[in-house]
Scaffold this active site. Structure first.
Site, PDB file in Angstrom:
ATOM      1  N   HIS A  18      19.939   1.401  13.794  1.00  0.00           N
ATOM      2  CA  HIS A  18      20.837   1.430  14.946  1.00  0.00           C
ATOM      3  C   HIS A  18      21.417   0.070  15.367  1.00  0.00           C
ATOM      4  O   HIS A  18      22.378   0.016  16.124  1.00  0.00           O
ATOM      5  CB  HIS A  18      20.061   2.039  16.120  1.00  0.00           C
ATOM      6  CG  HIS A  18      20.901   2.818  17.065  1.00  0.00           C
ATOM      7  ND1 HIS A  18      22.223   2.514  17.337  1.00  0.00           N
ATOM      8  CD2 HIS A  18      20.626   3.905  17.834  1.00  0.00           C
ATOM      9  CE1 HIS A  18      22.696   3.368  18.223  1.00  0.00           C
ATOM     10  NE2 HIS A  18      21.760   4.223  18.537  1.00  0.00           N
ATOM     11  N   THR A  35      27.649  -0.280  24.249  1.00  0.00           N
ATOM     12  CA  THR A  35      27.522   0.877  25.158  1.00  0.00           C
ATOM     13  C   THR A  35      27.087   0.448  26.545  1.00  0.00           C
ATOM     14  O   THR A  35      26.522  -0.632  26.732  1.00  0.00           O
ATOM     15  CB  THR A  35      26.431   1.862  24.670  1.00  0.00           C
ATOM     16  OG1 THR A  35      25.175   1.166  24.641  1.00  0.00           O
ATOM     17  CG2 THR A  35      26.746   2.435  23.323  1.00  0.00           C
TER      18      THR A  35
END
Length: 602
Positions: free
Chosen positions: A343, A465
């Site tokens: 990730h 994000t």
């Protein structure tokens, strides 16, 4: 307090087709440089939003206490003001005040294993091949499809994505190929080899726990065709018929500090070091898995989810992985296929866009049969396994087995409707699903819980994000009213609409860089730097981020919604199947409410 994190798998909006596939020097850089920089929100605004988000999930007493602390923090000339100024200075001096900090705190300094805790998996539609030939043919097409996508990355001709008419940062697309995470004693690093003098021209193929270096380009720079790749995969298969006794790849599934220690032992040996380097530099990894154990159809999807997420353990396919690798495609002999990705380099949307491209590519027929030129034997990567490394592998196997047994994961397809229904009611499909999650949770636990949903900051240069706080004062008012017979259907519908609108409004704020989570993180990290003392259809899946939480992924398509729900068996309060059941009921009840209200109006 229980918490759950939810991630939507959404296709990027408004793909623009590239005008031509000719490399325009600096096109990517020009696009990136034109993007706005991530703003630092106003201090008071973030603190007000923080207090508002806390309201539905803490007691009045805790909230009053927090409010007092917030007021002291934001007092004129106080700590908050000093940290805010420091953060604004950082924003003026850097390309993105958050991105480097976020990479370190969210990923590289995170010490839990990548498997289950950090790396998301994705299951792709089951393929209908039933034999080795079919498996290798499909795997060859997958490889060819990734190389086709890579050509757009290399030529800087990737279609720029837009959201609400605004171009998005494309940087993450340039981080997912030819990259790998490398363990360190306190902090890992991510290395990307695509910009080196001699960018890699090989992929890693793993079969029966054995690793191979497969060159996928000819000496003139053209990629191998699917036929040629198929022949090379056959050679790999035939030279690794026996399972390797020592699944060295399983070391990458361990706790990061344990793996860092084992890693330094492993690479002391020159042969091992060269093999590890080959895996790290490769464009991506392709795992040719043994068939998933036969299970009944009703649990098959959930079984495949586990297979993609962790490989099923030391006796199954977990040794067929190098979990530090950014991108690993998995093709099993029984037709199950998917991927798992590390990730740190990227969020879901770039990965999903790559996957969409590859799956479309695999459906294309072969136009011409390639000439069968003799190709060199793919290179087998050797490992010298000392007793110390053997012991590390055994420990990693045991730890992984415990983690797998603790994971409770359920994949369900909700067939009653998809995003078509909320859209017909002029409601945001994402917000509608989030309210169903809130309702399902409230019906089980009789309280709201802290909920984390990712919002993309890709409108900004190097944006990653921020957090959408799905549990709100409005969502709590709706879920409390839903089963209250004293509240009329009309009032319930109004409360549902209001909750959906509040969620939509917060999503918009988050996308514009005005949410509070990353801002508060920035203030905390600024305090640490300043030494200020502080008192305070593809369906994806991932493990819960807290021991007593849920991990929920959903992909709303037109006529159905795919969900995955995960929890840990070691937590007595959580149960994935129960939440999935309540979620299905919540969605149906919300539809019935809106429809009965509509009939009453007619």
């Amino acid at each position: 307090m229980l918490a759950f994190a939810a991630r939507t798998v959404v296709k990027p909006l408004g793909f623009l087709k590239p005008s031509s596939l000719v490399k325009v020097s600096g096109r990517f850089k020009a696009h990136q440089d034109s993007l706005p920089r991530l703003p630092v929100p106003a201090l008071r605004q973030s603190l007000d939003r923080y207090l508002k988000a806390l309201q539905p999930i803490v007691s009045e007493e805790e909230w009053a206490q927090t409010k007092q602390l917030v007021e002291e923090f934001q007092a004129a000339g106080g700590v908050g003001e000093r940290l805010q100024k420091g953060l604004e200075r950082r924003a003026r001096k850097t390309e993105n005040w958050l991105s480097e900090w976020w990479l370190k705190t969210a990923y590289l300094q995170y010490r839990q294993p990548l498997v289950i805790y950090s790396s998301p998996g994705a299951a792709l539609p089951k393929q209908d091949f039933v034999d080795l030939q079919g498996q290798l043919r499909f795997a060859a097409k997958v490889i060819e499809g990734v190389l086709d996508f890579k050509a757009m990355v290399d030529n800087e001709t990737l279609p720029v994505e837009y959201l609400g008419g605004k171009p998005l940062c494309m940087n993450q697309y340039y981080q997912i190929l030819s990259s790998c995470r490398v363990p360190g004693p306190k902090q890992d690093t991510v290395i990307n080899f695509s910009k080196t003098k001699k960018p890699p021209t090989h992929i890693t193929v793993v079969h029966n726990y054995q690793f191979f270096e497969l060159d996928v380009y000819h000496s003139d720079g053209t990629p191998l065709t699917s036929d040629q790749i198929f022949m090379q995969l056959e050679k790999i298969w035939n030279s690794s018929l026996q399972t390797n006794k020592e699944p060295v790849g399983i070391l990458t599934s361990n706790h990061r500090n344990s793996w860092a220690k084992a890693y330094s032992t492993l690479i002391k040996d020159k042969v091992n070091r060269e093999s590890v380097r080959s895996i790290q530099k490769s464009i991506f990894t392709l795992c040719l898995d043994a068939p998933v154990p036969r299970v009944s159809d009703d649990v098959y999807r959930s079984h495949v989810a586990g297979q993609m997420l962790h490989g099923g353990g030391g006796k199954l396919n977990s040794g067929n992985r190098w979990f530090d690798k950014t991108l690993q495609f998995i093709v099993a002999e029984d037709g199950s296929c998917g991927l798992v990705y590390e990730h740190a380099a990227a969020e879901g949307p770039p990965i999903i866009a790559l996957v969409d491209h590859v799956i479309e590519f695999t459906k294309k027929p072969e136009l011409v049969r390639s000439p069968m030129v003799p190709l060199p034997m793919p290179k087998k990567l050797r490992f010298n396994i000392t007793p110390e490394i053997k012991s590390d592998i055994e420990k990693a196997k045991q730890n992984l087995s415990i983690m797998i047994q603790d994971l409770d994961i359920v994949v369900m397809v909700f067939h009653h409707f998809g995003k078509d229904f909320p859209k017909s009611e002029k409601l945001s499909p994402d917000a509608f699903v989030q309210m169903a999650l809130q309702l399902a949770y409230y019906r089980i636990y009789k309280q709201a819980c802290a909920t984390y949903e990712s919002a993309s900051l890709r409108m900004f240069h190097l944006g990653r994000t921020d957090t959408i706080r799905s549990a709100s004062v409005d969502s709590l008012a709706f879920v409390k009213a839903m089963d209250d017979p004293s509240v009329s259907d009309q009032q319930k519908v109004e409360l549902l609409r209001k909750a959906v609108q509040a969620h939509r409004a917060y999503t918009d704020q988050a996308i514009r860089g005005e949410a509070f989570d990353r801002h508060l993180l920035g203030l905390k990290l600024q305090a640490i730097e300043d030494l200020v003392p502080a008192k305070t259809d593809c369906v994806m899946f991932f493990g819960p981020v807290v021991p007593d939480g849920y991990g929920i992924c959903y992909n709303p398509l037109e006529a159905h919604i795919s969900f995955s729900v995960s929890a840990y068996n070691s937590c007595a309060e959580t149960n994935a199947a129960r939440l999935a059941h309540y979620l299905e009921k919540a969605l149906l009840d919300m539809r019935a409410l809106l429809q009965s209200h509509l009939r009453a109006k007619l």
